[in-house]
Design a protein around this motif. Structure first.
Motif, PDB file in Angstrom:
ATOM      1  N   VAL A  52       4.773  26.298   7.632  1.00 26.33           N
ATOM      2  CA  VAL A  52       5.422  25.430   8.622  1.00 26.33           C
ATOM      3  C   VAL A  52       4.741  24.061   8.660  1.00 26.33           C
ATOM      4  O   VAL A  52       5.408  23.016   8.708  1.00 26.33           O
ATOM      5  CB  VAL A  52       5.403  26.089  10.017  1.00 26.33           C
ATOM      6  CG1 VAL A  52       5.792  25.089  11.103  1.00 26.33           C
ATOM      7  CG2 VAL A  52       6.359  27.286  10.048  1.00 26.33           C
ATOM      8  N   SER A  53       3.414  24.063   8.645  1.00 28.09           N
ATOM      9  CA  SER A  53       2.700  22.783   8.696  1.00 28.09           C
ATOM     10  C   SER A  53       3.001  21.927   7.477  1.00 28.09           C
ATOM     11  O   SER A  53       3.150  20.701   7.570  1.00 28.09           O
ATOM     12  CB  SER A  53       1.191  23.013   8.832  1.00 28.09           C
ATOM     13  OG  SER A  53       0.641  23.639   7.680  1.00 28.09           O
ATOM     14  N   LYS A  54       3.114  22.558   6.315  1.00 24.52           N
ATOM     15  CA  LYS A  54       3.432  21.807   5.107  1.00 24.52           C
ATOM     16  C   LYS A  54       4.902  21.376   5.082  1.00 24.52           C
ATOM     17  O   LYS A  54       5.241  20.353   4.468  1.00 24.52           O
ATOM     18  CB  LYS A  54       3.086  22.631   3.873  1.00 24.52           C
ATOM     19  CG  LYS A  54       1.581  22.871   3.703  1.00 24.52           C
ATOM     20  CD  LYS A  54       0.798  21.575   3.583  1.00 24.52           C
ATOM     21  CE  LYS A  54      -0.660  21.808   3.220  1.00 24.52           C
ATOM     22  NZ  LYS A  54      -1.419  20.554   3.033  1.00 24.52           N
ATOM     23  N   SER A  55       5.760  22.124   5.771  1.00 21.21           N
ATOM     24  CA  SER A  55       7.148  21.683   5.937  1.00 21.21           C
ATOM     25  C   SER A  55       7.185  20.408   6.772  1.00 21.21           C
ATOM     26  O   SER A  55       7.990  19.496   6.511  1.00 21.21           O
ATOM     27  CB  SER A  55       7.988  22.770   6.614  1.00 21.21           C
ATOM     28  OG  SER A  55       8.094  23.913   5.797  1.00 21.21           O
ATOM     29  N   PHE A  56       6.307  20.340   7.767  1.00 14.72           N
ATOM     30  CA  PHE A  56       6.209  19.112   8.557  1.00 14.72           C
ATOM     31  C   PHE A  56       5.741  17.947   7.690  1.00 14.72           C
ATOM     32  O   PHE A  56       6.255  16.832   7.815  1.00 14.72           O
ATOM     33  CB  PHE A  56       5.248  19.297   9.732  1.00 14.72           C
ATOM     34  CG  PHE A  56       4.906  18.003  10.407  1.00 14.72           C
ATOM     35  CD1 PHE A  56       5.817  17.390  11.256  1.00 14.72           C
ATOM     36  CD2 PHE A  56       3.683  17.375  10.186  1.00 14.72           C
ATOM     37  CE1 PHE A  56       5.529  16.164  11.860  1.00 14.72           C
ATOM     38  CE2 PHE A  56       3.381  16.160  10.781  1.00 14.72           C
ATOM     39  CZ  PHE A  56       4.308  15.550  11.625  1.00 14.72           C
ATOM     40  N   VAL A  95       3.673  15.326  -2.258  1.00 14.41           N
ATOM     41  CA  VAL A  95       3.666  16.154  -3.463  1.00 14.41           C
ATOM     42  C   VAL A  95       3.401  17.585  -3.035  1.00 14.41           C
ATOM     43  O   VAL A  95       2.501  17.846  -2.229  1.00 14.41           O
ATOM     44  CB  VAL A  95       2.581  15.691  -4.462  1.00 14.41           C
ATOM     45  CG1 VAL A  95       2.483  16.664  -5.633  1.00 14.41           C
ATOM     46  CG2 VAL A  95       2.875  14.280  -4.966  1.00 14.41           C
ATOM     47  N   SER A  96       4.181  18.512  -3.555  1.00 15.81           N
ATOM     48  CA  SER A  96       4.020  19.926  -3.233  1.00 15.81           C
ATOM     49  C   SER A  96       3.445  20.673  -4.430  1.00 15.81           C
ATOM     50  O   SER A  96       4.186  21.082  -5.336  1.00 15.81           O
ATOM     51  CB  SER A  96       5.366  20.556  -2.835  1.00 15.81           C
ATOM     52  OG  SER A  96       5.793  20.096  -1.579  1.00 15.81           O
ATOM     53  N   PRO A  97       2.131  20.858  -4.467  1.00 19.50           N
ATOM     54  CA  PRO A  97       1.538  21.619  -5.566  1.00 19.50           C
ATOM     55  C   PRO A  97       1.876  23.107  -5.456  1.00 19.50           C
ATOM     56  O   PRO A  97       2.116  23.635  -4.366  1.00 19.50           O
ATOM     57  CB  PRO A  97       0.030  21.405  -5.383  1.00 19.50           C
ATOM     58  CG  PRO A  97      -0.092  20.221  -4.466  1.00 19.50           C
ATOM     59  CD  PRO A  97       1.104  20.300  -3.579  1.00 19.50           C
ATOM     60  N   GLY A  98       1.847  23.764  -6.602  1.00 20.79           N
ATOM     61  CA  GLY A  98       1.919  25.219  -6.599  1.00 20.79           C
ATOM     62  C   GLY A  98       0.515  25.779  -6.445  1.00 20.79           C
ATOM     63  O   GLY A  98      -0.328  25.195  -5.762  1.00 20.79           O
ATOM     64  N   ALA A 156       0.834  -1.203   0.000  1.00 18.45           N
ATOM     65  CA  ALA A 156       0.000   0.000   0.000  1.00 18.45           C
ATOM     66  C   ALA A 156       0.872   1.259   0.000  1.00 18.45           C
ATOM     67  O   ALA A 156       2.035   1.241   0.405  1.00 18.45           O
ATOM     68  CB  ALA A 156      -0.935   0.001   1.201  1.00 18.45           C
ATOM     69  N   ALA A 157       0.291   2.359  -0.448  1.00 14.82           N
ATOM     70  CA  ALA A 157       1.023   3.619  -0.536  1.00 14.82           C
ATOM     71  C   ALA A 157       0.157   4.769  -0.048  1.00 14.82           C
ATOM     72  O   ALA A 157      -1.068   4.746  -0.208  1.00 14.82           O
ATOM     73  CB  ALA A 157       1.462   3.880  -1.970  1.00 14.82           C
ATOM     74  N   ILE A 158       0.813   5.768   0.520  1.00 21.74           N
ATOM     75  CA  ILE A 158       0.107   6.979   0.919  1.00 21.74           C
ATOM     76  C   ILE A 158       0.799   8.180   0.290  1.00 21.74           C
ATOM     77  O   ILE A 158       2.032   8.267   0.260  1.00 21.74           O
ATOM     78  CB  ILE A 158       0.032   7.125   2.458  1.00 21.74           C
ATOM     79  CG1 ILE A 158      -0.849   8.329   2.842  1.00 21.74           C
ATOM     80  CG2 ILE A 158       1.415   7.213   3.095  1.00 21.74           C
ATOM     81  CD1 ILE A 158      -1.269   8.326   4.307  1.00 21.74           C
ATOM     82  N   VAL A 159      -0.005   9.074  -0.257  1.00 25.19           N
ATOM     83  CA  VAL A 159       0.493  10.298  -0.884  1.00 25.19           C
ATOM     84  C   VAL A 159      -0.029  11.479  -0.081  1.00 25.19           C
ATOM     85  O   VAL A 159      -1.241  11.682   0.033  1.00 25.19           O
ATOM     86  CB  VAL A 159       0.024  10.414  -2.350  1.00 25.19           C
ATOM     87  CG1 VAL A 159       0.543  11.707  -2.976  1.00 25.19           C
ATOM     88  CG2 VAL A 159       0.476   9.198  -3.155  1.00 25.19           C
ATOM     89  N   ASN A 160       0.881  12.236   0.503  1.00 29.47           N
ATOM     90  CA  ASN A 160       0.523  13.393   1.310  1.00 29.47           C
ATOM     91  C   ASN A 160       0.685  14.674   0.504  1.00 29.47           C
ATOM     92  O   ASN A 160       1.693  14.855  -0.184  1.00 29.47           O
ATOM     93  CB  ASN A 160       1.419  13.480   2.552  1.00 29.47           C
ATOM     94  CG  ASN A 160       1.217  12.315   3.487  1.00 29.47           C
ATOM     95  OD1 ASN A 160       0.098  12.014   3.885  1.00 29.47           O
ATOM     96  ND2 ASN A 160       2.306  11.638   3.859  1.00 29.47           N
ATOM     97  N   VAL A 161      -0.290  15.550   0.600  1.00 28.76           N
ATOM     98  CA  VAL A 161      -0.213  16.817  -0.126  1.00 28.76           C
ATOM     99  C   VAL A 161       0.468  17.860   0.744  1.00 28.76           C
ATOM    100  O   VAL A 161      -0.056  18.265   1.787  1.00 28.76           O
ATOM    101  CB  VAL A 161      -1.604  17.295  -0.562  1.00 28.76           C
ATOM    102  CG1 VAL A 161      -1.504  18.654  -1.244  1.00 28.76           C
ATOM    103  CG2 VAL A 161      -2.237  16.282  -1.521  1.00 28.76           C
ATOM    104  N   ALA A 162       1.645  18.277   0.333  1.00 31.57           N
ATOM    105  CA  ALA A 162       2.378  19.349   0.996  1.00 31.57           C
ATOM    106  C   ALA A 162       2.078  20.652   0.246  1.00 31.57           C
ATOM    107  O   ALA A 162       0.939  20.887  -0.136  1.00 31.57           O
ATOM    108  CB  ALA A 162       3.872  19.032   1.038  1.00 31.57           C
ATOM    109  N   SER A 163       3.084  21.469  -0.015  1.00 30.20           N
ATOM    110  CA  SER A 163       2.831  22.728  -0.723  1.00 30.20           C
ATOM    111  C   SER A 163       4.128  23.374  -1.167  1.00 30.20           C
ATOM    112  O   SER A 163       5.169  23.252  -0.503  1.00 30.20           O
ATOM    113  CB  SER A 163       2.085  23.703   0.187  1.00 30.20           C
ATOM    114  OG  SER A 163       1.983  24.987  -0.415  1.00 30.20           O
ATOM    115  N   MET A 164       4.043  24.090  -2.273  1.00 29.23           N
ATOM    116  CA  MET A 164       5.126  24.949  -2.718  1.00 29.23           C
ATOM    117  C   MET A 164       5.568  25.900  -1.619  1.00 29.23           C
ATOM    118  O   MET A 164       6.751  26.245  -1.507  1.00 29.23           O
ATOM    119  CB  MET A 164       4.656  25.734  -3.946  1.00 29.23           C
ATOM    120  CG  MET A 164       5.553  26.835  -4.421  1.00 29.23           C
ATOM    121  SD  MET A 164       4.882  27.657  -5.890  1.00 29.23           S
ATOM    122  CE  MET A 164       3.509  28.588  -5.185  1.00 29.23           C
ATOM    123  N   ALA A 165       4.620  26.321  -0.770  1.00 27.29           N
ATOM    124  CA  ALA A 165       4.940  27.273   0.293  1.00 27.29           C
ATOM    125  C   ALA A 165       6.019  26.745   1.219  1.00 27.29           C
ATOM    126  O   ALA A 165       6.813  27.519   1.774  1.00 27.29           O
ATOM    127  CB  ALA A 165       3.676  27.606   1.091  1.00 27.29           C
TER     128      ALA A 165
END
Length: 279
Positions: free
Chosen positions: A176-180, A202-205, A120-129
């Protein structure tokens, strides 16, 4: 029995777009904290001939997340999780942004880790920020507390935003939260691999969704017209990447972040370099 894919924030733009792709060959479980949007997303999928199990879930509540995964596991083996649930700076104060994005990610991933089967795999959405913050203001010493003392983790993460003026704290909390999210998705890869699980962020713009447009006049949204690809990304473009990362085709992909921002960060770095040379 078809394998199951769980999509958090499944009623949002990127979550629903991902469901349209993954639902072609997976049993779908959509979760969202807003019941009205969840019902609308479920109806939209039915119009496309796709069936989903809709679950009301608050990702900041570990018990709510556990119940979500119990429902999913009851439908078949869990193949993937696309964790798109999150909030932007315009949607609340710093504590709310931090709790939803950081604690929510921790809850979803830890329950997934304890329940999902091999492959199984998990994809977490981070951010360009998260790629924009100077390293010296990222509270990396607080990040490991998430796995040992959640209360201290949240207190430290929220307190780290106190360096900014009141009006800027939600934006800092978001970055900061997306850096985590990025740190967790990298630092826990080896632990996940022991159970033959993959974890990616994945860090979307700036993405043309309802939530993304809330930041159109501020923060990352204001940069779109001035950088490498002068347009907003689409939910469908992000969804295609999420679906690939979660699929068996990406079986060697884990412990990394993929920046999908239309070249904004690349442009920023190059312009900074050129400006430094000129000065």
């Amino acid at each position: 029995m078809r394998r199951v894919s769980v999509i958090t924030g499944g009623a949002g733009g990127m979550g629903l777009a991902t469901a349209r792709i993954i639902g072609r060959d997976h049993t779908l479980v959509l979760c969202d904290v807003r019941r009205d949007r969840l019902e609308a997303a479920d109806a939209a999928l039915k119009d496309l001939g796709l069936t989903a199990t809709a679950v009301h879930c608050d990702v900041t509540d570990r018990q709510s997340v556990a119940a979500l995964f119990e429902t999913a596991a009851g439908l078949g083996p869990i193949a993937s999780v696309i964790h798109t649930a999150g909030v932007s700076p315009s949607m609340g104060d710093a504590e709310y942004v931090m709790r939803t994005n950081a604690l929510g990610t921790l809850n979803v991933n830890e329950v997934f880790y304890g329940l999902a089967g091999e492959g199984a795999a998990i994809v977490n959405v981070a951010s360009m920020a998260s790629h924009m913050l100077p390293e010296e203001i990222i509270p990396t010493t607080q990040f490991p507390l998430a796995l040992t003392d959640v209360t201290a983790f949240m207190e430290g993460m929220t307190a780290s935003c106190g360096i900014a003026p009141d009006e800027a704290r939600p934006g800092l909390a978001y970055a900061v939260s997306k850096s985590f999210v990025r740190w967790y998705s990298s630092s826990q890869a080896e632990r996940f691999n022991v159970r033959r699980l993959r974890i990616v962020s994945v860090s979307p713009g700036s993405v043309d969704t309802e939530m993304g447009k809330l930041e159109e006049q501020a923060g990352a949204g204001a940069m779109v017209a001035d950088f490498a690809v002068p347009r907003w990304g689409t939910a469908e473009e992000m969804a295609e990447l999420f679906a690939f990362c979660a699929s068996d085709r990406a079986g060697y992909l884990t412990g990394t972040d993929i920046l999908n921002d239309g070249g904004v960060i690349a442009s920023m770095k190059e312009r900074t370099r050129i400006a430094a040379e000129i000065s």
